[in-house]
Each structure stands twice: as C-alpha cells, then as structure tokens.
Design an enzyme around this catalytic site. Structure first.
Site, PDB file in Angstrom:
ATOM      1  N   HIS B 194      20.385  -4.041  25.183  1.00 27.41           N
ATOM      2  CA  HIS B 194      19.450  -3.896  24.069  1.00 27.41           C
ATOM      3  C   HIS B 194      18.072  -3.497  24.564  1.00 27.41           C
ATOM      4  O   HIS B 194      17.374  -2.735  23.913  1.00 27.41           O
ATOM      5  CB  HIS B 194      19.391  -5.184  23.250  1.00 27.41           C
ATOM      6  CG  HIS B 194      20.601  -5.353  22.401  1.00 27.41           C
ATOM      7  ND1 HIS B 194      20.883  -4.495  21.365  1.00 27.41           N
ATOM      8  CD2 HIS B 194      21.628  -6.212  22.452  1.00 27.41           C
ATOM      9  CE1 HIS B 194      22.018  -4.837  20.819  1.00 27.41           C
ATOM     10  NE2 HIS B 194      22.499  -5.877  21.456  1.00 27.41           N
ATOM     11  N   ARG B 295      23.612   4.803  11.441  1.00 21.21           N
ATOM     12  CA  ARG B 295      24.175   3.464  11.572  1.00 21.21           C
ATOM     13  C   ARG B 295      23.958   2.776  10.238  1.00 21.21           C
ATOM     14  O   ARG B 295      22.814   2.612   9.817  1.00 21.21           O
ATOM     15  CB  ARG B 295      23.457   2.682  12.665  1.00 21.21           C
ATOM     16  CG  ARG B 295      23.503   3.340  14.024  1.00 21.21           C
ATOM     17  CD  ARG B 295      22.787   2.442  15.047  1.00 21.21           C
ATOM     18  NE  ARG B 295      22.861   3.016  16.377  1.00 21.21           N
ATOM     19  CZ  ARG B 295      21.879   3.731  16.936  1.00 21.21           C
ATOM     20  NH1 ARG B 295      20.754   3.915  16.267  1.00 21.21           N
ATOM     21  NH2 ARG B 295      22.031   4.227  18.134  1.00 21.21           N
ATOM     22  N   ARG B 331      28.195   6.804   9.897  1.00 20.00           N
ATOM     23  CA  ARG B 331      29.217   5.935  10.493  1.00 20.00           C
ATOM     24  C   ARG B 331      29.412   4.750   9.564  1.00 20.00           C
ATOM     25  O   ARG B 331      28.438   4.067   9.222  1.00 20.00           O
ATOM     26  CB  ARG B 331      28.776   5.435  11.869  1.00 20.00           C
ATOM     27  CG  ARG B 331      29.830   4.497  12.491  1.00 20.00           C
ATOM     28  CD  ARG B 331      29.426   4.004  13.860  1.00 20.00           C
ATOM     29  NE  ARG B 331      28.311   3.066  13.765  1.00 20.00           N
ATOM     30  CZ  ARG B 331      27.607   2.639  14.812  1.00 20.00           C
ATOM     31  NH1 ARG B 331      27.879   3.080  16.022  1.00 20.00           N
ATOM     32  NH2 ARG B 331      26.622   1.788  14.651  1.00 20.00           N
ATOM     33  N   GLU B 420      35.515   6.003  20.917  1.00 20.98           N
ATOM     34  CA  GLU B 420      34.901   4.960  21.755  1.00 20.98           C
ATOM     35  C   GLU B 420      35.956   4.257  22.584  1.00 20.98           C
ATOM     36  O   GLU B 420      35.655   3.614  23.577  1.00 20.98           O
ATOM     37  CB  GLU B 420      34.224   3.906  20.870  1.00 20.98           C
ATOM     38  CG  GLU B 420      33.114   4.440  20.030  1.00 20.98           C
ATOM     39  CD  GLU B 420      32.876   3.569  18.816  1.00 20.98           C
ATOM     40  OE1 GLU B 420      31.842   2.914  18.775  1.00 20.98           O
ATOM     41  OE2 GLU B 420      33.748   3.529  17.929  1.00 20.98           O
ATOM     42  N   ASN B 443      28.404   4.758  24.655  1.00 22.19           N
ATOM     43  CA  ASN B 443      28.100   3.387  25.096  1.00 22.19           C
ATOM     44  C   ASN B 443      29.370   2.549  25.127  1.00 22.19           C
ATOM     45  O   ASN B 443      29.694   1.916  26.134  1.00 22.19           O
ATOM     46  CB  ASN B 443      27.102   2.710  24.157  1.00 22.19           C
ATOM     47  CG  ASN B 443      25.840   3.508  23.954  1.00 22.19           C
ATOM     48  OD1 ASN B 443      25.682   4.575  24.534  1.00 22.19           O
ATOM     49  ND2 ASN B 443      24.947   3.005  23.149  1.00 22.19           N
ATOM     50  N   ASP B 444      30.084   2.543  23.984  1.00 27.38           N
ATOM     51  CA  ASP B 444      31.315   1.755  23.947  1.00 27.38           C
ATOM     52  C   ASP B 444      32.414   2.413  24.776  1.00 27.38           C
ATOM     53  O   ASP B 444      33.200   1.723  25.407  1.00 27.38           O
ATOM     54  CB  ASP B 444      31.778   1.545  22.501  1.00 27.38           C
ATOM     55  CG  ASP B 444      31.111   0.323  21.870  1.00 27.38           C
ATOM     56  OD1 ASP B 444      30.836  -0.635  22.618  1.00 27.38           O
ATOM     57  OD2 ASP B 444      30.863   0.331  20.660  1.00 27.38           O
ATOM     58  N   ARG B 454      28.838  -4.377  28.179  1.00 26.70           N
ATOM     59  CA  ARG B 454      27.596  -3.617  28.328  1.00 26.70           C
ATOM     60  C   ARG B 454      26.347  -4.476  28.343  1.00 26.70           C
ATOM     61  O   ARG B 454      25.258  -3.992  28.656  1.00 26.70           O
ATOM     62  CB  ARG B 454      27.502  -2.547  27.241  1.00 26.70           C
ATOM     63  CG  ARG B 454      27.569  -3.088  25.838  1.00 26.70           C
ATOM     64  CD  ARG B 454      27.880  -1.980  24.870  1.00 26.70           C
ATOM     65  NE  ARG B 454      26.668  -1.524  24.208  1.00 26.70           N
ATOM     66  CZ  ARG B 454      26.657  -0.951  23.013  1.00 26.70           C
ATOM     67  NH1 ARG B 454      27.779  -0.730  22.368  1.00 26.70           N
ATOM     68  NH2 ARG B 454      25.544  -0.575  22.460  1.00 26.70           N
ATOM     69  N   CYS B 502      27.267  11.066  20.278  1.00 21.79           N
ATOM     70  CA  CYS B 502      26.156  10.366  19.639  1.00 21.79           C
ATOM     71  C   CYS B 502      25.783   9.099  20.398  1.00 21.79           C
ATOM     72  O   CYS B 502      25.104   8.242  19.879  1.00 21.79           O
ATOM     73  CB  CYS B 502      26.481  10.044  18.187  1.00 21.79           C
ATOM     74  SG  CYS B 502      27.830   8.889  17.996  1.00 21.79           S
TER      75      CYS B 502
END
Lengths: 91, 577
Positions: B194, B295, B331, B420, B443-444, B454, B502
C-alpha cells in the site's frame, strides 16, 4: 416531571448528524433530559446529551419519542429539543 | 542492509517512486498498544483525580477533531464534528469513570468503555456499525493523551518532512498531506504494498523495505533517492547536487500531450486507473486517453450493506462524464483478501487471497454483481463514454462465459476479464472466445505467479513484475489472443481482441517498453506516471521494444531483466528515471 413527545423527521433516523445536533443542544441545557421511544418504560430512557446513547436507541424516521426532565422550569428547553427532532436534518 | 561509514549511514531498500529530496525525517508513531487487562489504578491516585484526567483527555481529543473539522468541508466535516462529540460523550466517559471508581487504571478504563460502546454499535448493524471505527479511533486517542504519547497518526510538523514508518495502511492516505510529507520510507512493505501505491498516486519519492530505518532519530536530515532506493544520513554536496539535477530533469516530465505512441508512430493508448469521479476528473486533466481501470470499490468500501441502485448509478455517472466519447473500463466489485466487505466476504477464511474474492463472490452472494452491472448499464446509457466492463479474478473460460452472459442480460455490450490468475493467462485463447478483451492486473498476477503475498516486505524481491515468469505470462496472454483470432471462425474478427495492462507495472517506464514489445494494446496507470511513460515510449520503435521484451522474458532473473532493458534504453538515464 414534565415530558414532551416528538416524531423523528430526519430520513436517516436519530443517528449520525441528526443525533450529534440533538445531543449537542441537549448538552447545552442546565436540565438533565432523557429520551425514550414512546410506550417504552422510563427506566429504558437514555441521556439526551449522549450521541452514542441516542445511536444505541436506533430510532428510525417517523418513530415517536418522549423527552422527560425533572426540572419543571425546562418546558421551553424541551420545546426547543422537540423542534430539533421534528426537523429533517438530512434534507 | 545498513552500510556504516564513519558517520554517514546508507540504507538500501527498494525504490518505488522516483524523486530525490533532502529533508528531516519524522517517525510514524507505532500503533497504540492495548493497556494490559486488569491494570489497576495507582493506589496513590484518588479516583476523582483519575476521572478528571479522563474528562480532560476527552476534551483535548474533542478539540483536536474540531480543529480538523474547521479545516474540512462537506461530508468529511460532518463526520469529524460527530467524532469530536464522541470524545466527550457522557456514555463513554461515564462508563470509563465507573470502571476507575472500581479500581481500574484510567487507560484500561477508557479502553474497555470504548470497546463496550463499539460492540453496542456493531450489534446494531447497518450505518451504526460503521461508526464503531470512529469510537475505537477516539478511544486510542484518549489513551494516547493519558499516556502522554503521540496519537497513532501521521505526525504534524510546520516544515515539510520525510515520513518514516513500518508500513502504511490505505486509511493513512486520507490524512497524508503531500505538501507536508514529501517522501516516504518504510522498513517493511514491498513494491506492490500500500505504501508503494500511495507513493505513486501522490507522486512522492519512496523507498520501501529499507531495513534498519526505524533507528533514525526524529528530525534527522536525510537524503532519499526514490529511483535508486537509497536513503543516506548526513547529506553533503554530492546529495545536494543530485537533488538539484533531479529538479531540473523532473520539470521535463510534468505533462502528457494525450497521445501514447512509439518512435515509429505505432499508437499505444495510455489510460488512467481511477477510483472515483474526482480521480477521473484529474485523469482527464492529465490528458489520459480514457480509463483503463475504474475500481468500483469506492462505492462499496466502508458500507456494511450494498449501496442502492441510484447511489451506484450516480457514482458511475460521475466517472463516465469526465470522459465523453472515450473508453472507460469498469472493473466490477473486487472484494475479498485485502479489501474485505462485511456483506460479501468471509473474514475467517484461512487464505483470503486464495479465497472467495473478486468475481468469485458471485458464487456465494449471487445478485450483487447483477445489480452492479444493471447500475453500470443505466449510468452508461446517460453518458457518452464507451463503457466496457470486466470481472476480477477470473480463472477459467466458463467463468468468463458466465460473466459475459450476465453482461448481456444487463445490456452491456463489451464484457472482458482481468487476467490476474496464471490459469487465465495460460488459457487466454479460450477465455477470449467468451469475452471481448482482457486486462492484465500485474499486481495480483505477480503475487499468484510467485506465490508471494504482496503485503510482505521480506518477499519484496519475489513480488517484482520484472520476474521473467510474470513477463512470460503476459506474453502467453497476448499469444492466446492471437491464437483465438486465428482460430476464430469469423473472418471479420481476424484482428486479435485487445489485451491491456492496468497493473502497477504499466507505470514503470522501462517495463512499459517491455509490455509494448510483448504486444499489449493499451497501458493504464496512475495519471502521475503518464508523462514519464509517454516520454520513454517515444524513444523506441516497435521493433526495438520487441527485442528488449524478448531479452527480458529470456532473462534468468528479475534483476537481470531490468538491467538488460535499462541498458537498451539510454533515455531513462537522460530523463533521470
């Protein structure tokens, strides 16, 4: 002891902003005021100056509550509190 | 790693956002520890005195909130005012004083009284339950005042400073003032943590996983280089000239002209990742060519019940209106794992990242997704944006088909999926038989490809989108799209369906070149990254990008991939990236 009844006008009921406005006003008074749903025993009344206690009552829009105080000179103060409850603070 | 010189201390972490600054540091106070159960009131303290200190502490917390409310506006102001009132609320304070009179220490009494009130609110459910967090926040602050320690929040200081923390939470973003906090350094966290996401979205130089950094003294002057991942004490002439060099270079990287393209004119639209209407307006100001990731959690997070159709429509409209005639990829709700929602996800799952999250919540709580799609369709009908929708956490072609059917039922014409999960990357060909596009959530994808949470600092080097395995999965997805087009019966669909990116990877200019070379058709990123990504993409042709991409995929390690690509991109050094 004197008492007044009021119908909750705020659409979200008596919590969040309406509760804080009301608790703030009740906290300013000399008199100790309690609040309960109409028809519920007086022992279940909570302090009108506690926003958290007001939220715990979970009173919704359109429900009727009763305000009570032992201070017989506080009639006008109770009327003022009734006006706050009968105003929609979410409008 | 700490390298000790004579007096200069050098800390090497992972740089997550570029920029160089010299400033004093301030430590984020540690989370407040619970006063031990059974802690007694000191026998020398009369209960009346203890009660008075509780009242005074409550008043001081109330004043802090009222000061903040005076600086806030709108709904935020009202919440702060209501929270201020909680700090002196008779229900809370009287309950604490009762405990003190029974011999409990003031700190423990406030702690227990706060828990009782919070529990009462949680039991009421609905909007009341949401306020329980405010009660617990107020409780922590009163206990901090009683102990004479700083409140567990980002410190306030007159001069700009570098914030040093163990790690930051999403909630810290709200109180982080980028005019005061000019760089972030954390001992924990990784490139996808984060802290990293906050740094990129605010454009703050940041170094994460800088072990040993907590030993610095509050107020100590340090040099931070967010590109190199270095923090150094006792900055001298060399560091000062590095800062001025950065200030000159960065002025070249402040604007994006609105056309993403390579040196040979190959178009590569650059879109924005946004989380609400305000973000979308900022992205439009930054000349983003559309939204590659909306998001939608902003509509849902903090709600203990599902938002109404009308509220959702209004929220989506706010975003769509910022991009008339442009693409906006929505999404659908991505709840679960690090984004729990009380009405959708089960907080007791042993492995939330592998649990019922994203699209999978439709299995356990059907209806929420269909209603969200209906709201998106209703909002889309009132604006000129080209609205695409995609589901997060799709693993199989049959899930993709089910999602496409839900979209069709809602009247949404362009369904897609997030890639992902490695299985989705490896079966992209079949998935793209069912939907119209794919968007790689790097990221995922990285966390699942490397089996590395993560959020964990010690796994930062695994959680790196430069890992060749992750790049190979990107390549597999693009190849799946090409294979799907070739085998598709219909001639008119012979062009491969779009595969975008993305994730945070798209915001790294060097990695953006690799993604372009692998054949992705759009890149979506935090709007702050647009100028640098656009500037670097324009220095390479598609053929050069393809060569660099193959070097990266074929590299033996993430570090080697990064080095090989950087060596082929002299523009990076010229731009100070």
């Amino acid at each position: 002891m004197i008492e007044r009844t009021a119908t909750i006008a705020s659409t979200v009921g008596l919590h969040a902003r309406p509760a804080s406005i009301f608790a703030d006003a009740a906290g300013e008074l000399e008199a100790e005021v309690s609040i309960a749903r109409v028809g519920e025993p007086a022992e279940d009344a909570v302090g009108a100056d506690s926003m958290l206690a007001l939220m715990s009552l979970g009173v919704e829009h359109g429900e009727v509550v009763v305000l009570r105080t032992d201070d017989d000179s506080a009639g006008e103060a109770l009327d003022a509190l009734v006006r706050i409850l009968e105003t929609n603070h979410d409008a | 790693m700490i390298v000790k010189g004579e007096t200069v201390q050098n800390f090497v972490g992972v740089g997550v956002f570029r920029g160089r600054v010299i400033a004093p540091i301030r430590h984020m106070p540690p989370a407040l520890a619970e006063p031990p159960a059974g802690e007694k009131l000191a026998s020398s303290t009369p209960p009346e005195t203890a009660a008075a200190t509780i009242k005074a502490a409550g008043t001081s917390v109330k004043v802090t909130f009222l000061e903040r409310a005076a600086r806030a506006e709108g709904a935020g102001k009202e919440v702060l005012e209501a929270t201020a009132l909680m700090a002196t609320d008779p229900m809370l304070i009287k309950a604490a004083i009762k405990l003190v009179n029974a011999g409990t220490s003031p700190e423990r009494a406030v702690w227990e009284a706060g828990e009782t009130v919070a529990q009462m609110l949680r039991n009421l459910g609905g909007m009341m339950a949401e306020r329980s967090h405010d009660v617990l926040d107020v409780r922590s602050r009163i206990v901090a005042v009683l102990r004479g320690v700083p409140a567990p929040e980002i410190p306030d200081a007159a001069e700009p400073f570098i914030l040093v923390a163990e790690d930051l939470a999403p909630a810290d973003t709200a109180t982080l003032d980028p005019t005061k906090v000019i760089a972030l350094v954390t001992a924990g966290g990784g490139p996808q943590s984060h802290t990293a996401i906050i740094a990129r979205s605010l454009g703050l130089p940041a170094v994460v996983a800088a072990a040993g950094i907590s030993a610095l003294t509050d107020g100590e002057l340090v040099f931070v280089d967010g590109a190199a991942g270095v923090v150094r004490t006792e900055p001298g002439a060399a560091e000062r000239s590095a800062v001025s060099a950065w200030e000159e270079q960065s002025s070249l990287l402040t604007t994006f002209d609105g056309t993403g393209q390579l040196a040979d004119g190959t178009l590569l639209p650059l879109l924005a990742n946004v989380g609400g209407a305000k973000d979308a307006q900022e992205a439009a100001m930054a000349n983003a060519q559309g939204v590659g990731l909306l998001r939608t959690e902003f509509c849902f997070l903090g709600n203990s019940t599902e938002p109404s159709h009308e509220d959702q429509v209004a929220a989506y409209q706010g975003v769509f209106e910022a991009f008339p005639g442009k693409k906006v990829v929505v999404r659908t709700l991505d709840a679960g794992a690090d984004k729990p929602l009380p009405f959708l996800t089960d907080s007791t799952e042993p492995n939330p990242a592998l649990g019922v999250r994203g699209y999978r919540t439709d299995l356990t709580t059907p209806g929420v997704l269909a209603r969200q799609l209906a709201a998106i369709a209703a909002a889309a009908a009132t604006t000129e944006a080209q609205v695409w929708v995609m589901a997060p956490m799709i693993s199989t072609a049959s899930e993709a088909a089910d999602f496409a059917a839900l979209c069709t039922a809602a009247g949404l014409r362009v369904p897609g999926v997030m890639v992902e999960v490695p299985s989705a990357a490896l079966t992209a060909r079949h998935i793209l038989d069912q939907v119209e596009f794919a968007s790689l959530g790097t990221n995922d994808l990285t966390q699942y490809a490397m089996a590395a949470d993560r959020q964990l600092g010690p796994l930062a080097t695994l959680n790196d989108p430069w890992q060749p395995a992750v790049l190979a999965l990107v390549q597999a997805t693009v190849e799946g799209a090409i294979a799907q087009a070739k085998h598709s019966a219909s001639l008119e669909t012979s062009l491969p369906k779009p595969v975008g990116v993305c994730g945070e990877a798209a915001a790294d200019p060097a990695l953006a070149v690799v993604l372009a070379g692998l054949g992705v058709s759009t890149l979506s990123m935090t709007p702050r990254a647009l100028p640098a990504v656009a500037a670097v993409l324009r220095t390479v042709t598609l053929a050069q990008a393809q060569v660099l991409a193959q070097r990266a995929v074929g590299a033996p390690s993430a570090a080697a991939a990064r080095e090989l690509v950087r060596a082929g991109l002299p523009a990076l050094a010229d731009l100070g990236l």
